[in-house]
Design an enzyme around this catalytic site. Sequence first.
Site, short mmCIF file in Angstrom:
data_model
loop_
_atom_site.label_atom_id
_atom_site.label_comp_id
_atom_site.label_asym_id
_atom_site.label_seq_id
_atom_site.Cartn_x
_atom_site.Cartn_y
_atom_site.Cartn_z
N TRP A 103 0.83 -1.31 -0.01
CA TRP A 103 0.10 -0.17 -0.08
C TRP A 103 0.88 1.24 0.01
CZ3 TRP A 103 -4.46 -1.03 -1.71
CH2 TRP A 103 -4.96 -2.33 -1.63
N ASP A 173 -0.99 7.22 6.28
CA ASP A 173 -1.98 6.20 6.07
C ASP A 173 -2.21 5.39 7.23
OD1 ASP A 173 -3.56 4.33 5.28
OD2 ASP A 173 -2.67 3.64 3.27
N LYS A 197 -12.04 -1.27 8.43
CA LYS A 197 -11.24 -2.04 9.28
C LYS A 197 -11.73 -1.63 10.68
CE LYS A 197 -7.73 -1.90 5.98
NZ LYS A 197 -8.14 -3.18 5.18
N1 PMP Z 1 -3.87 1.28 2.80
C1 PMP Z 1 -3.60 0.29 3.69
C2 PMP Z 1 -2.74 0.44 4.56
C3 PMP Z 1 -4.74 -0.53 3.37
O1 PMP Z 1 -4.68 -1.68 4.10
C4 PMP Z 1 -5.55 -0.53 2.10
C5 PMP Z 1 -6.83 -1.65 1.89
N2 PMP Z 1 -6.66 -2.96 2.52
C6 PMP Z 1 -5.41 0.71 1.21
C7 PMP Z 1 -4.60 1.65 1.62
C8 PMP Z 1 -6.48 0.67 0.27
O2 PMP Z 1 -7.82 1.12 0.62
P1 PMP Z 1 -9.08 1.11 0.01
O3 PMP Z 1 -9.56 -0.06 -0.51
O4 PMP Z 1 -10.03 1.90 1.04
O5 PMP Z 1 -8.77 2.12 -1.09
#
Ligand code: PMP
Length: 361
Positions: A103, A173, A197
């Site tokens: 991510w 993030d 989450k």
């Molecule tokens: N950042 C992190 C740390 C994640 O765990 C995730 C999704 N699991 C995301 C970003 C992406 O998030 P989204 O599906 O809400 O775009």
Amino acid sequence: MGKRVYNFSAGPSMLPVDVMKEAADKMLDYEGAGMSVMEMSHRSGPFEKIIRDAEANLRDLLEIPEDYDVLFVQGGATLIFAMIPLNLMTNSAKADYLVTGQWAEKAYQEATKFGDARIAASSKEQKFSYIPKIPASEFRSDADYVHITWNNTIYGSKFPFVPDVGGLTLVTDMSSSILSEKVDVSKFGCIYAGAQKNIGPAGLSIIIIKKDLVGHAREGIPTYLDFDTHAKNGSLYNTPPAWSIYIAGEVFKHLKKLGGIEQIEKINKDKAAKLYGYIDSSSLYTAPVAVEDRSLMNVVFVTGSEDLDKQFVSEAKTEGLVQLNGHRSIGGMRASIYNAMPVEGVEKLIDFMKGFEERNK
Ligand code: PMP
């Protein structure tokens, strides 16, 4: 009611049962409105109260200082990967990223589209099994911001402390760790997270941002992507994800009732210590992440045999312990033990792991 399982999914993941029961009770008639929150105008009195209470309770829980805005937006953390450079990479157009997982890498890749994004450090060559600790001097002194991913959902690592960025703006993030442990918001220029989450249903993301960082977006960007659009309008510029905001607000109330973040952190540390403690004592399972960088939320482990890992995941499922497979890109196992995973779920998992180890000696 059907039988509920212990759901170890990385997200969407378990939500507090009490919150869902109460929402179910009020499904058809929300507090005398004669309609569901799903059917309600976002400009109505009851919804105004829902969104303002949600914000106030989040501010209380995280002790968000007055000089920060709280924004409720759509598009997931993925859209925020683009919003960050579009709003903040606007002076030197340089930003430094710490790449500690997939991510984090995606956030970095997105920023390269809009300016001079650079990887200041990465643990990719070690399969993201640790968090690189680098001194402030490693960041470009004119960078508009430094971006980190606090908790790496896929690899099961997290920052053990807030890195020193030498006075630069720190953006993080926190999608998979927000509200799980105490953080000093004032150390960050911006904290953002997708909801699915620790907060509530998917479809909502939250941005906590220092007010003086709002209002400097680059020219010509879509209205929705400008932080100022949401800050000026109390997150009601257009129709917000009303149901997700409502449930998020109920989750915040629930966390306050449990005793707030200090209490939640204690419970989370206890759950994680039980699970890692057992893994460390076992001769079958190993956790690949450096001990000091272990996530409290996503516990990654392997048996050393891909076949045995698959068997583990499928046998666990028959015991009502579901979604224990690791991310599709790395395999193995991952137990996501977010705030709403009860300690009983972790204990039941450990019992199952012990039995599986016995049977596969
Ligand atoms: N950042 C992190 C740390 C994640 O765990 C995730 C999704 N699991 C995301 C970003 C992406 O998030 P989204 O599906 O809400 O775009």
